[in-house]
Structures are given as structure tokens and as C-alpha cells.
Design a protein around this motif. Structure first.
Motif, PDB file in Angstrom:
ATOM      1  N   MET A 162       0.627  -0.971  -0.001  1.00  0.00           N
ATOM      2  CA  MET A 162       0.246  -0.034   0.345  1.00  0.00           C
ATOM      3  C   MET A 162       1.248   1.496  -0.051  1.00  0.00           C
ATOM      4  SD  MET A 162      -3.031  -1.367   0.119  1.00  0.00           S
ATOM      5  CE  MET A 162      -3.861   0.531   0.105  1.00  0.00           C
ATOM      6  N   ALA A 163       1.844   1.310  -0.014  1.00  0.00           N
ATOM      7  CA  ALA A 163       3.051   2.203  -0.047  1.00  0.00           C
ATOM      8  C   ALA A 163       3.128   3.040  -1.284  1.00  0.00           C
ATOM      9  CB  ALA A 163       4.258   1.980   0.490  1.00  0.00           C
ATOM     10  N   THR A 164       3.208   4.221  -1.394  1.00  0.00           N
ATOM     11  CA  THR A 164       2.800   5.324  -2.457  1.00  0.00           C
ATOM     12  C   THR A 164       3.597   6.381  -1.951  1.00  0.00           C
ATOM     13  OG1 THR A 164       1.217   6.459  -1.024  1.00  0.00           O
ATOM     14  CG2 THR A 164       0.416   4.729  -2.031  1.00  0.00           C
ATOM     15  N   CYS A 165       3.674   6.903  -3.774  1.00  0.00           N
ATOM     16  CA  CYS A 165       4.440   8.068  -3.241  1.00  0.00           C
ATOM     17  C   CYS A 165       4.016   9.058  -4.546  1.00  0.00           C
ATOM     18  CB  CYS A 165       6.112   7.997  -4.334  1.00  0.00           C
ATOM     19  SG  CYS A 165       6.052   7.332  -5.932  1.00  0.00           S
ATOM     20  N   TYR A 166       3.909  10.740  -4.117  1.00  0.00           N
ATOM     21  CA  TYR A 166       4.037  11.777  -5.161  1.00  0.00           C
ATOM     22  C   TYR A 166       5.207  12.880  -5.218  1.00  0.00           C
ATOM     23  CZ  TYR A 166       2.654  13.430  -0.640  1.00  0.00           C
ATOM     24  OH  TYR A 166       2.847  14.070   1.118  1.00  0.00           O
ATOM     25  N   PHE A 167       4.676  13.634  -6.042  1.00  0.00           N
ATOM     26  CA  PHE A 167       5.283  15.132  -6.333  1.00  0.00           C
ATOM     27  C   PHE A 167       4.786  15.887  -6.242  1.00  0.00           C
ATOM     28  CE2 PHE A 167       7.758  11.381  -8.645  1.00  0.00           C
ATOM     29  CZ  PHE A 167       8.812  12.034  -8.907  1.00  0.00           C
ATOM     30  N   ARG A 168       5.173  17.079  -5.421  1.00  0.00           N
ATOM     31  CA  ARG A 168       4.995  18.109  -5.104  1.00  0.00           C
ATOM     32  C   ARG A 168       5.969  19.463  -5.789  1.00  0.00           C
ATOM     33  NH1 ARG A 168       3.652  18.641   1.315  1.00  0.00           N
ATOM     34  NH2 ARG A 168       1.856  17.742   1.057  1.00  0.00           N
ATOM     35  N   ALA A 190       6.968   4.796   2.005  1.00  0.00           N
ATOM     36  CA  ALA A 190       7.884   3.494   2.151  1.00  0.00           C
ATOM     37  C   ALA A 190       9.038   3.494   3.120  1.00  0.00           C
ATOM     38  CB  ALA A 190       8.726   2.867   1.179  1.00  0.00           C
ATOM     39  N   ASN A 191       8.712   2.054   2.974  1.00  0.00           N
ATOM     40  CA  ASN A 191      10.002   1.505   4.238  1.00  0.00           C
ATOM     41  C   ASN A 191       9.161   1.863   5.978  1.00  0.00           C
ATOM     42  OD1 ASN A 191      12.277   0.698   2.853  1.00  0.00           O
ATOM     43  ND2 ASN A 191      13.164   2.508   2.209  1.00  0.00           N
ATOM     44  N   GLY A 192       8.228   0.912   6.297  1.00  0.00           N
ATOM     45  CA  GLY A 192       7.149   1.586   7.223  1.00  0.00           C
ATOM     46  C   GLY A 192       6.986   3.044   8.103  1.00  0.00           C
ATOM     47  N   LYS A 193       6.919   3.721   7.024  1.00  0.00           N
ATOM     48  CA  LYS A 193       7.023   5.216   8.286  1.00  0.00           C
ATOM     49  C   LYS A 193       5.453   5.275   7.721  1.00  0.00           C
ATOM     50  CE  LYS A 193      11.356   6.317   7.535  1.00  0.00           C
ATOM     51  NZ  LYS A 193      11.902   4.941   7.340  1.00  0.00           N
ATOM     52  N   ASN A 194       5.041   6.591   8.095  1.00  0.00           N
ATOM     53  CA  ASN A 194       2.991   6.090   9.020  1.00  0.00           C
ATOM     54  C   ASN A 194       2.992   8.072   8.233  1.00  0.00           C
ATOM     55  OD1 ASN A 194       3.118   4.284  10.851  1.00  0.00           O
ATOM     56  ND2 ASN A 194       4.108   5.537  12.028  1.00  0.00           N
ATOM     57  N   GLU A 195       3.389   8.127   7.587  1.00  0.00           N
ATOM     58  CA  GLU A 195       3.809   9.763   6.826  1.00  0.00           C
ATOM     59  C   GLU A 195       4.447  10.205   6.008  1.00  0.00           C
ATOM     60  OE1 GLU A 195       4.958  12.873   9.352  1.00  0.00           O
ATOM     61  OE2 GLU A 195       3.340  12.266   9.906  1.00  0.00           O
ATOM     62  N   HIS A 196       3.858  10.753   4.651  1.00  0.00           N
ATOM     63  CA  HIS A 196       4.691  10.822   3.434  1.00  0.00           C
ATOM     64  C   HIS A 196       5.650  12.224   3.789  1.00  0.00           C
ATOM     65  CE1 HIS A 196       1.217   8.850   1.865  1.00  0.00           C
ATOM     66  NE2 HIS A 196       2.371   9.093   0.507  1.00  0.00           N
ATOM     67  N   ARG A 197       7.427  11.692   3.653  1.00  0.00           N
ATOM     68  CA  ARG A 197       7.680  12.957   3.915  1.00  0.00           C
ATOM     69  C   ARG A 197       8.897  12.374   2.803  1.00  0.00           C
ATOM     70  NH1 ARG A 197      13.317  10.569   4.204  1.00  0.00           N
ATOM     71  NH2 ARG A 197      13.774   8.165   4.901  1.00  0.00           N
ATOM     72  N   CYS A 198       9.767  14.037   2.471  1.00  0.00           N
ATOM     73  CA  CYS A 198      10.216  14.370   0.941  1.00  0.00           C
ATOM     74  C   CYS A 198      11.560  13.118   1.366  1.00  0.00           C
ATOM     75  CB  CYS A 198      10.283  15.655   1.339  1.00  0.00           C
ATOM     76  SG  CYS A 198      11.943  16.430  -0.575  1.00  0.00           S
ATOM     77  N   ILE A 199      11.731  12.625  -0.015  1.00  0.00           N
ATOM     78  CA  ILE A 199      12.813  11.813   0.142  1.00  0.00           C
ATOM     79  C   ILE A 199      13.889  12.242  -1.047  1.00  0.00           C
ATOM     80  CG2 ILE A 199      11.584   9.955   1.169  1.00  0.00           C
ATOM     81  CD1 ILE A 199      12.376   8.523  -1.690  1.00  0.00           C
ATOM     82  N   ALA A 200      13.765  12.619  -1.510  1.00  0.00           N
ATOM     83  CA  ALA A 200      14.275  13.069  -2.869  1.00  0.00           C
ATOM     84  C   ALA A 200      14.320  14.433  -3.846  1.00  0.00           C
ATOM     85  CB  ALA A 200      14.952  12.836  -4.233  1.00  0.00           C
ATOM     86  N   ARG A 201      14.874  15.360  -4.537  1.00  0.00           N
ATOM     87  CA  ARG A 201      13.986  17.144  -5.134  1.00  0.00           C
ATOM     88  C   ARG A 201      15.603  17.112  -6.617  1.00  0.00           C
ATOM     89  NH1 ARG A 201      15.330  21.966  -1.122  1.00  0.00           N
ATOM     90  NH2 ARG A 201      17.956  21.453  -1.270  1.00  0.00           N
ATOM     91  N   VAL A 202      14.895  18.096  -6.937  1.00  0.00           N
ATOM     92  CA  VAL A 202      15.849  18.445  -7.711  1.00  0.00           C
ATOM     93  C   VAL A 202      15.513  19.739  -7.780  1.00  0.00           C
ATOM     94  CG1 VAL A 202      14.249  17.645  -9.913  1.00  0.00           C
ATOM     95  CG2 VAL A 202      16.609  17.581 -10.874  1.00  0.00           C
TER      96      VAL A 202
END
Length: 295
Positions: free
Chosen positions: A187-193, A249-261
């Protein structure tokens, strides 16, 4: 220059955005074949660090020449370069005008705390002189950059920048590759801002839909029309587009910023984002792959 960066910091503090560590400086090329880098402001150092000394290391590339500037007795929560009336600069000599277009600089910032332990604060990526307009005119060129720990990730995104009129800039995130699959959490997801900034000030934020982390490569083809009516051709280089990737991902309860450009002129960022920005301005539409920087 100091008034500008103070205003930027004040605006960012009033928002919910992360407060970056910003340094302002100017570079002057003299006909005597000298390059001088003047430092004006450094604000928002991490509050957890009590620096006793700050060292700025500037490397001239590709020559490999290194010059350092050290400042002692750092006052916490104050602009380091405004503590006294000294002029803080680094100088390189014997830089001929004919060789200027193949050269650039790389900056690293580190300090020592009360126990004399060396602390790496971060760096400013490569700034190439051939990307700077009118650099040889003996006039100061102003820069405001974020000091950051630059660790390149395996993830890459394909981004389109396009401008069909003076009103809107289109940013389209087309594809991503190298994304790590979370096999333990289906159920892990990602999104961009996608964030529009004016010289590091956040102006507007747009967000993609969420995507399941069940594939390392997929297409997004999500575009945003960003209002840039307040900017004309003369000040378009004040704009920065920052694209942040969020994941739980990796068991995080909330989305956090992991990378950017970041995509902008060399006056406000470094890396492939400056190349993309220049090509976009030349052609009005340009698509390019970018490796994301870990956060």
C-alpha cells in the motif's frame, strides 16, 4: 544584497516551508585576470550546531586550485558576514579571459564546534562561468544559493519545461525510473510536489496524484500550468522550480520528502537544473532527465 536575503528569510519563515541555509555572494572578473568572490550573508545555520569557526573552501575547476576563508567567534542566529566591518573575499589570479568559458567553481562549507570537532555543513554545486551573462564586464554578479548536502540518488525523472505565452509556465513530470519498490508494504505510495519560488521564496505549490510503489519505472505525464505573469523576460531568471518526491515507504506512517531536484538559473542553484533552464529559455520548450538529490 543583504536586504534581499533578509526579506527572503522573513518570507520563508512566515510560510510552512523548510527554512534553507542560504548564502549570498557576488563574483567579479577583473581585466587584470583576477576573479574575486565576495561573501555578503550566511543565514539559517542549523540551530543544533554551535559553531566556533566557519571555513569556506572554494575550488577552481578544472584547475584544482583551492582557496579557503575562515571566520572565528561565530555569533549564533546572526549573519556571519555582518559581525564586523571586514570584507570577506576569496581571490584567484592569472585567469585569462580566453580561458574563462571553460572554468567554474565549487564551494564547500564546514566548521568546528566547541569541542574542535569538524562539522560538514554542505556545499554549493558547480557554477560554470560560461552560464553567466556579461561575466567579463568587471561588474559584480549576484548569487543566492542554498548550502546543502548533495547525495545523488539512483532515481531519475524526465521533466518538461514549456512556455507558450507570458502568462504560464508549464511543468510536466513525464516519467520516473530507479524508484525503489517497497516489497513489504503493497500500500506504500509516492507523489510529487512542484513548487514555484522567487529567489528561494515559495510562491505556489502543485501536487501530483499518488502512485503505488510497485514498479521502479512508470509514466506520470502530469502537467501544471504555473502563473508567471509577474515575471517578464528581464527577471525570469529569478524563478526556481523545485520538484520534491514524497514517499511513505519502509514502514513510514506519513509521507516525507526523500529526494528533490531544482531547475533554475545558476544565480540560484547548481547542477543539471541550470542546463535545463538555459535550454528551456533558448527553445521555449525542453525536456530533460534529472537525477534526484537525496533528502
Amino acid at each position: 544584497m543583504q536586504t534581499t536575503i533578509d526579506s527572503i528569510i522573513k518570507t520563508i519563515k512566515s510560510s510552512t516551508q523548510f527554512l534553507p541555509c542560504l548564502v549570498s555572494f557576488s563574483i567579479v572578473y577583473y581585466k587584470s585576470s583576477q576573479i574575486k568572490i565576495y561573501f555578503h550573508s550566511l543565514t539559517s545555520l542549523p540551530t543544533t550546531i554551535q559553531l566556533q569557526q566557519l571555513t569556506i573552501q572554494v575550488k577552481l575547476i578544472p584547475d584544482g586550485k583551492i582557496k579557503c576563508l575562515s571566520i572565528k567567534n561565530i555569533l549564533h542566529n546572526q549573519n556571519i558576514f555582518a559581525q564586523d566591518n571586514n570584507e570577506y573575499l576569496i581571490q584567484f589570479s592569472n585567469i585569462s579571459l580566453t580561458k574563462l568559458h571553460v572554468k567554474g567553481i565549487l564551494m564547500k562549507f564546514y566548521g568546528k564546534d566547541q569541542t574542535k570537532k569538524t562539522i560538514q555543513l554542505g556545499q554549493i554545486g558547480k557554477i560554470y562561468f560560461n552560464q553567466i551573462n556579461n561575466f567579463e564586464n568587471e561588474q559584480p554578479i549576484d548569487f543566492i544559493h542554498e548550502i546543502e548536502i548533495i547525495k545523488t540518488s539512483s532515481m531519475e525523472i524526465l521533466v518538461l519545461l514549456e512556455q507558450n505565452n507570458d502568462h504560464y509556465l508549464t511543468v510536466e513530470i513525464q516519467r520516473i525510473k530507479g524508484l525503489k519498490i517497497d516489497q513489504k508494504n503493497s500500500m506504500a505510495t509516492c507523489y510529487f510536489r512542484v513548487i514555484l519560488l522567487d529567489r528561494h521564496r515559495p510562491l505556489s505549490t502543485h501536487q501530483t496524484k499518488s502512485y503505488r510503489l510497485n514498479s521502479s519505472t512508470f509514466s506520470l505525464n502530469e502537467s501544471f500550468n504555473i502563473n508567471i505573469l509577474a515575471f517578464n523576460s528581464n527577471n525570469l531568471d529569478r524563478i526556481m522550480i523545485m520538484i520534491n518526491l514524497y514517499s511513505n515507504a519502509n514502514g513510514k506512517n506519513e509521507h516525507r520528502c526523500i529526494a528533490r531536484v531544482k531547475l533554475a538559473s545558476p544565480y540560484f542553484c547548481s547542477g543539471t537544473g541550470t542546463i535545463h533552464w538555459q535550454r528551456f529559455k533558448q527553445r521555449q520548450s525542453f525536456s530533460m532527465w534529472h537525477k534526484l538529490i537525496k533528502q
